[in-house]
Design a protein around this motif. Structure first.
Motif, mmCIF file in Angstrom:
data_model
loop_
_atom_site.group_PDB
_atom_site.id
_atom_site.type_symbol
_atom_site.label_atom_id
_atom_site.label_comp_id
_atom_site.label_asym_id
_atom_site.label_seq_id
_atom_site.Cartn_x
_atom_site.Cartn_y
_atom_site.Cartn_z
ATOM 1 N N LEU A 1 -8.556 -0.093 5.937
ATOM 2 C CA LEU A 1 -8.249 -1.110 4.924
ATOM 3 C C LEU A 1 -8.065 -2.494 5.544
ATOM 4 O O LEU A 1 -7.735 -3.453 4.850
ATOM 5 N N GLY A 2 -8.265 -2.586 6.843
ATOM 6 C CA GLY A 2 -8.144 -3.872 7.525
ATOM 7 C C GLY A 2 -6.715 -4.260 7.844
ATOM 8 O O GLY A 2 -6.435 -5.438 8.100
ATOM 9 N N VAL A 3 -5.811 -3.283 7.845
ATOM 10 C CA VAL A 3 -4.387 -3.554 8.056
ATOM 11 C C VAL A 3 -3.997 -3.127 9.471
ATOM 12 O O VAL A 3 -4.238 -1.989 9.876
ATOM 13 N N ILE B 1 0.851 -1.192 0.000
ATOM 14 C CA ILE B 1 0.000 0.000 0.000
ATOM 15 C C ILE B 1 0.885 1.239 0.000
ATOM 16 O O ILE B 1 1.804 1.347 0.830
ATOM 17 N N LEU B 2 0.603 2.161 -0.904
ATOM 18 C CA LEU B 2 1.206 3.484 -0.869
ATOM 19 C C LEU B 2 0.169 4.444 -0.306
ATOM 20 O O LEU B 2 -0.936 4.566 -0.842
ATOM 21 N N LEU B 3 0.516 5.109 0.793
ATOM 22 C CA LEU B 3 -0.347 6.147 1.355
ATOM 23 C C LEU B 3 0.266 7.494 1.004
ATOM 24 O O LEU B 3 1.377 7.812 1.442
ATOM 25 N N TYR B 4 -0.451 8.285 0.206
ATOM 26 C CA TYR B 4 0.049 9.580 -0.239
ATOM 27 C C TYR B 4 -0.662 10.658 0.566
ATOM 28 O O TYR B 4 -1.865 10.872 0.429
ATOM 29 N N MET B 5 0.113 11.336 1.423
ATOM 30 C CA MET B 5 -0.444 12.314 2.356
ATOM 31 C C MET B 5 -0.448 13.693 1.691
ATOM 32 O O MET B 5 0.592 14.356 1.574
ATOM 33 N N LEU B 6 -1.633 14.126 1.265
ATOM 34 C CA LEU B 6 -1.753 15.288 0.398
ATOM 35 C C LEU B 6 -1.388 16.598 1.084
ATOM 36 O O LEU B 6 -0.970 17.546 0.415
#
Length: 229
Positions: free
Chosen positions: A153-155, A97-102
């Motif tokens: 996301l269940g992670v 997963i890539l989480l892109y913090m805007l």
């Protein structure tokens, strides 16, 4: 104004998106105040063809938005090459997963203030003293939203791609278990060496400079041994 405890994180939209030749699921999360105001957004890009039988937690990269590095390919920082290497590793793993913090531009001070800090750096400030001279902390990011997106996301367990111990401690603080840290450094250019050294020596990063590695050309930099560091 509502406090962070009053705000809830919700899934705003989700759809499959091809990234190169790989189909990924793109989900936009938002922190919404009780009066319905959109306070903060983050994008999660997850491998669609997951390999759940790997027996390992997903590879996760929490990446702060960087217009100059991610979009323009500026060699003043290592953000662009980090993003490229992280996404490649996530795609290859089929479990990431890539989480892109805007709204994390400039370690939380925003694009305009980051450019003001650049102007001060041109006069001799380092990345920390420039932020402080503008009245901002050296590190202004809050990674609680990242942790909450992952839980949506269940992670609960992750292999985190980072050199920043602050990310490790904050994700743990907000209930995530980091089972492994995957280094992501060594993307040096003649323009960013002083910046990377400041991250290591002044901010406690774990070898952002990539000790002993050759200076690279910037955006197309590749980590040693063919993988992200």
């Amino acid at each position: 104004m509502a406090t962070s405890e009053d705000n809830t994180v919700t899934r705003l939209a989700s759809a499959p998106v091809p990234v190169g030749s790989t189909l990924m699921q793109l989900t936009v999360f938002g922190r919404i105040s009780p009066d319905g105001e959109d306070i903060e957004e983050a994008v999660a890009l997850r491998t669609a063809a997951c390999r759940p039988d790997s027996g390992k937690p997903p590879i996760v990269r929490v990446h702060s938005a960087c217009f100059t590095g991610d979009v323009l390919g500026s060699a003043k920082c290592d953000c662009g090459p980090q993003l490229t290497a992280a996404l490649a590793a996530i795609v290859e793993s089929r479990n990431g997963i890539l989480l892109y913090m805007l709204r994390h531009e400039g370690r939380g001070i925003g694009l305009a203030n980051k450019i003001r800090a650049y102007a001060l750096q041109a006069l001799g400030h380092d990345t920390i003293s420039a932020n402080l001279a503008l009245g901002f902390p050296a590190e202004g990011r809050d990674f609680r939203l990242a942790a909450e997106c992952l839980r949506h996301l269940g992670v609960t367990h992750v292999r985190l791609m980072t050199n920043n111990p602050e990310k490790l401690s904050q994700l743990a603080q907000w209930g995530l278990v980091v089972t492994d840290r995957m280094p992501l450094g060594g993307f040096r250019t003649p323009f960013n060496e002083a910046y990377l050294e400041a991250k290591d020596t002044l901010m406690g990063h774990l070898d952002a400079l990539g000790a002993g590695q050759p200076v690279t050309g910037g955006r197309d930099a590749v980590a040693p041994h063919g993988g992200p560091r």
